[in-house]
Design a protein around this motif. Structure first.
Motif, short mmCIF file in Angstrom:
data_model
loop_
_atom_site.label_atom_id
_atom_site.label_comp_id
_atom_site.label_asym_id
_atom_site.label_seq_id
_atom_site.Cartn_x
_atom_site.Cartn_y
_atom_site.Cartn_z
N ARG A 116 8.66 -23.52 -27.54
CA ARG A 116 7.89 -23.50 -26.29
C ARG A 116 8.09 -22.18 -25.55
O ARG A 116 7.14 -21.58 -25.04
CB ARG A 116 8.28 -24.67 -25.39
CG ARG A 116 7.66 -26.00 -25.79
CD ARG A 116 7.90 -27.09 -24.74
NE ARG A 116 9.32 -27.35 -24.51
CZ ARG A 116 10.07 -28.18 -25.25
NH1 ARG A 116 9.54 -28.82 -26.27
NH2 ARG A 116 11.33 -28.37 -24.96
N GLN A 119 6.31 -19.24 -27.30
CA GLN A 119 4.87 -19.28 -27.05
C GLN A 119 4.55 -18.89 -25.61
O GLN A 119 3.53 -18.24 -25.35
CB GLN A 119 4.28 -20.65 -27.41
CG GLN A 119 4.17 -20.85 -28.91
CD GLN A 119 3.41 -22.06 -29.31
OE1 GLN A 119 3.33 -23.05 -28.59
NE2 GLN A 119 2.83 -22.03 -30.51
N GLN A 120 5.43 -19.25 -24.68
CA GLN A 120 5.21 -18.86 -23.28
C GLN A 120 5.40 -17.35 -23.10
O GLN A 120 4.66 -16.73 -22.32
CB GLN A 120 6.14 -19.64 -22.35
CG GLN A 120 5.80 -19.49 -20.89
CD GLN A 120 4.36 -19.85 -20.56
OE1 GLN A 120 3.78 -20.77 -21.13
NE2 GLN A 120 3.76 -19.13 -19.64
N SER A 124 2.26 -15.38 -21.63
CA SER A 124 2.43 -14.71 -20.32
C SER A 124 2.69 -13.22 -20.46
O SER A 124 2.93 -12.54 -19.46
CB SER A 124 3.60 -15.35 -19.57
OG SER A 124 4.84 -15.03 -20.19
N VAL A 128 7.42 -14.66 -17.97
CA VAL A 128 7.79 -16.07 -17.94
C VAL A 128 8.26 -16.46 -16.54
O VAL A 128 8.74 -15.62 -15.76
CB VAL A 128 8.87 -16.42 -18.99
CG1 VAL A 128 8.35 -16.18 -20.40
CG2 VAL A 128 10.15 -15.64 -18.74
N SER A 129 8.15 -17.74 -16.25
CA SER A 129 8.55 -18.24 -14.94
C SER A 129 10.03 -18.59 -14.92
O SER A 129 10.68 -18.68 -15.96
CB SER A 129 7.73 -19.49 -14.60
OG SER A 129 8.11 -20.56 -15.47
N ASP A 132 10.48 -21.62 -16.97
CA ASP A 132 10.56 -21.36 -18.42
C ASP A 132 11.98 -20.98 -18.81
O ASP A 132 12.51 -21.47 -19.82
CB ASP A 132 9.60 -20.24 -18.83
CG ASP A 132 8.14 -20.59 -18.63
OD1 ASP A 132 7.76 -21.77 -18.83
OD2 ASP A 132 7.36 -19.66 -18.29
#
Length: 182
Positions: A116, A119-120, A124, A128-129, A132
């Motif tokens: 995950r 892929q983020q 992005s 990433v946040s 994340d």
């Protein structure tokens, strides 16, 4: 049809023949991507050195999971075929886990978090946040391991971009959109 020229087997620069021989011993043949890279010995050396060095930063199944997740997210059919083959035939991953990795998950909760996150990173473009990062940390990954995950992700993006630009002819069993052999 591939859009970049690969040297003929007789036209491979002598400096790269040993590298191609090693690749051929691993696969039983030299995949088209590596033949294309052989047209520029420096680029082949960079890719092989990067792959060799990064083989030491995370376990093989985690690296395979990243490769599948990133190649799916980036739409690289050639890399999906290669990484599906390598994950299955050389990496001991089940077809279910390969399909899950492509979907950004895994049968293993830690590898699911990595898939995950990788892929983020792609979606992005690295922006990433905090959530994340918290999710991958919550799965047990340390900051040095997160750096390794990002670096393996970028290494896979490099070969995805090369193969997407080239539209490399798939010479390994292709995979369907569902992840089943094509």
């Amino acid at each position: 049809m591939s859009r970049l020229n690969a040297p003929s087997p007789d036209g491979v620069p002598e400096t790269t023949q040993g590298i191609l021989d090693n690749i051929g011993a691993q696969f039983g043949f030299v995949p088209n991507m590596f033949m294309t890279l052989a047209s520029n010995p420096t680029v082949l050396d960079v890719v092989m050195t990067l792959q060799g060095t990064l083989s030491r930063v995370l376990d093989a199944k985690t690296r395979h999971t990243i490769a599948l997740a990133v190649s799916q997210a980036n739409g690289c059919d050639y890399c999906l075929a290669v990484h599906t083959y390598v994950s299955s035939e050389l990496g001991g991953m089940s077809s279910d886990d390969i399909d899950l990795a492509r979907a950004g998950s895994s049968i293993d909760p830690q590898r699911a978090a990595v898939a995950r996150f990788a892929q983020q990173v792609v979606a992005s473009r690295g922006q990433v946040s905090d959530a994340d990062l918290a999710a991958v940390r919550g799965a047990g990954y340390t900051d040095p391991q997160i750096l390794a995950i990002v670096t393996v992700t970028v290494q896979i993006l490099l070969t995805n971009f090369i193969n997407n630009v080239n539209r490399t002819d798939i010479d390994i069993p292709a995979v369907s959109p569902a992840g089943l052999p094509g």
